[in-house]
Design a protein around this motif. Structure first.
Motif, mmCIF file in Angstrom:
data_model
loop_
_atom_site.group_PDB
_atom_site.id
_atom_site.type_symbol
_atom_site.label_atom_id
_atom_site.label_comp_id
_atom_site.label_asym_id
_atom_site.label_seq_id
_atom_site.Cartn_x
_atom_site.Cartn_y
_atom_site.Cartn_z
ATOM 1 N N ALA A 1 0.822 -1.207 0.000
ATOM 2 C CA ALA A 1 0.000 0.000 0.000
ATOM 3 C C ALA A 1 0.858 1.259 0.000
ATOM 4 N N LEU B 1 -10.840 4.114 7.347
ATOM 5 C CA LEU B 1 -9.808 3.526 6.492
ATOM 6 C C LEU B 1 -10.414 2.930 5.225
ATOM 7 N N ASP C 1 -11.355 5.726 2.847
ATOM 8 C CA ASP C 1 -10.161 6.341 2.258
ATOM 9 C C ASP C 1 -9.523 5.420 1.214
ATOM 10 N N ALA C 2 -9.450 4.124 1.532
ATOM 11 C CA ALA C 2 -8.815 3.184 0.600
ATOM 12 C C ALA C 2 -9.650 3.011 -0.661
ATOM 13 N N ASP D 1 -9.561 6.742 -2.330
ATOM 14 C CA ASP D 1 -8.250 7.388 -2.391
ATOM 15 C C ASP D 1 -8.315 8.823 -1.889
ATOM 16 N N LEU E 1 -4.663 7.723 4.006
ATOM 17 C CA LEU E 1 -4.519 6.317 4.351
ATOM 18 C C LEU E 1 -3.771 6.143 5.665
ATOM 19 N N PRO F 1 -4.695 -0.525 -1.901
ATOM 20 C CA PRO F 1 -4.793 -0.732 -0.450
ATOM 21 C C PRO F 1 -6.138 -1.299 -0.007
ATOM 22 N N ALA G 1 -7.492 -2.723 3.739
ATOM 23 C CA ALA G 1 -8.484 -1.927 4.459
ATOM 24 C C ALA G 1 -9.751 -2.737 4.724
#
Length: 416
Positions: free
Chosen positions: A248, A305, A308-309, A312, A319, A379, A383
């Motif tokens: 990641a 998380l 966000d993953a 992006d 991250l 990622p 996540a």
């Protein structure tokens, strides 16, 4: 002999006694980390030396985790029946033999086999050190001591790869395993200076076959399941983090390998800080309450998380922040859940410690494997797994550990 804890400042003799116990228990519990962290930088060199592929060398980690997980189930009942010192000593001898075997290995297969032996010995120190904490302390004081130990233990993964890299710079990869042989011998000598913490009158004298069968009885304890779930699912997320962050950060976000070490170390520092905060707050708020707060924080940071993953949002910083938060709350979850589980059946502290440890590493293997199976170059798999584990961690603590006893004061017992 046990005695109640006194209020106020402890006498100098008691402080020295506690510090000596802390130092020895820290050495014993650190075997979970140093056995792997120290040799990680040498894996590429070892692969070339043993004419093995990268995937084959990664089996040395898998073999260690499997041996560590299953081996605890054996050492726990042995420690309850024969006391702590003798099984720990035997385990340390096995660790020394396994480390020497790794240093002398001439093929990948022999390296994998000796790593399993190394793990079988190392886990005795870890599982019985946790039981020794329960022998010496109880209630919130046990959680406080466990939290302090977790802080000291965090130094091993923080420094291990760097120390291994330094050894590799001046010597061959085999010197790393000879260093582990020396560490094992020093710990064996130090451990022999510590008195037996489980006197014969408090040992479980039932046949070992029945002791092993009692794992099923322990698993029927709803409260114990809650503690095991909180700790185990969190470990599943931790190993998903270990498996997923190199890709990641380095592959997806193009972080230089040197900076990756800084980002990884930040999470370890976060764990150290929250363990110290937990040690200070646990006598005030109670270990169960702090554990619940920690699991809720893990679940919430896991959800952030995941968003966000998936989107992006925030890039690398977006991250890193929820990852850092998730890892940091370990200080409120792991020590308190272990102490709570040990308090469920103090007469079988060794077996309970073994069961908790086996669940932790078993779930850790699952978490890291899921990240590998779901890998898609982003990622998101990491996540996703961490979010599921975080939600399961919170559910275990909130649904299976009754609230009624969270703030009930418990007597503090210490070996005199």
């Amino acid at each position: 002999m046990s005695q109640p804890a006194s209020s106020g400042r402890a006498p100098d003799g008691a402080q020295t006694h506690d510090l000596r116990i802390l130092a020895i228990l820290s050495m014993l519990m650190a075997f979970a980390s140093i056995s792997t962290d120290l040799y990680l930088p040498a894996l590429p060199t070892m692969a070339r030396s043993l004419h093995a592929s990268t995937g084959t060398m990664e089996y040395t980690i898998s073999a260690y985790l499997v041996g560590f997980s299953l081996g605890q189930l054996v050492w726990g009942p042995l420690g309850d029946r024969y006391g702590r010192r003798t099984p720990v000593s035997i385990g340390l001898v096995l660790f020394v033999l396994g480390s020497a075997g790794c240093a002398l290995a001439q093929s990948p297969a022999s390296m994998i086999a000796w790593r399993a032996v190394q793990a079988a010995g190392a886990c005795a120190s870890v599982v019985l050190a946790r039981a020794m904490v329960r022998d010496l302390y109880s209630g919130n004081k046990a959680a406080q001591m466990m939290s302090t130990l977790m802080t000291v233990m965090a130094i091993a993964p923080l420094l291990g790869p760097s120390v291994g890299g330094i050894i590799l710079h001046f010597a061959s990869w085999r010197a790393i395993f000879w260093t582990l042989v020396a560490v094992g011998l020093v710990t064996l000598a130090a451990q022999r200076t510590m008195p037996e913490t489980l006197p014969s009158g408090r040992r479980n004298h039932e046949p070992l076959s029945r002791a092993f069968a009692n794992y099923g009885r322990l698993l029927r304890n709803r409260r114990l399941l809650g503690y095991a779930g909180a700790s185990g699912f969190f470990y599943g997320a931790v190993y998903a983090y270990i498996a997923g962050t190199p890709f990641a950060f380095i592959t997806y976000h193009h972080v230089p390998p040197q900076l990756y070490g800084v980002l990884f170390g930040a999470g370890i520092l976060g764990i150290m800080v929250t363990n110290q905060v937990n040690a200070r707050l646990v006598l005030l708020y109670g270990s169960d309450r702090l554990m619940r707060w920690g699991t809720l924080a893990a679940a919430l940071s896991g959800l952030v998380l995941a968003v966000d993953a998936r989107t992006d949002w925030g890039g690398l910083i977006g991250l890193f922040i929820p990852l850092f938060t998730f890892m940091s709350v370990a200080g409120f979850i792991v020590a308190n859940s272990i102490a709570g589980a040990l308090g469920c059946a103090p007469e079988r502290a060794g077996a309970v410690s073994a069961l908790i440890g086996s669940v932790q590493y078993g779930t850790g293997i699952l978490g890291s494997a899921l990240v590998g199976v779901l890998a898609d170059g982003t990622p998101w798999p990491m996540a996703y797994v961490m979010t599921l584990m975080g939600l399961a961690c919170a559910a275990s603590a909130l649904l299976l550990v009754p609230v009624a006893r969270a703030s009930r004061p418990e007597p503090v017992r210490r070996a005199g």
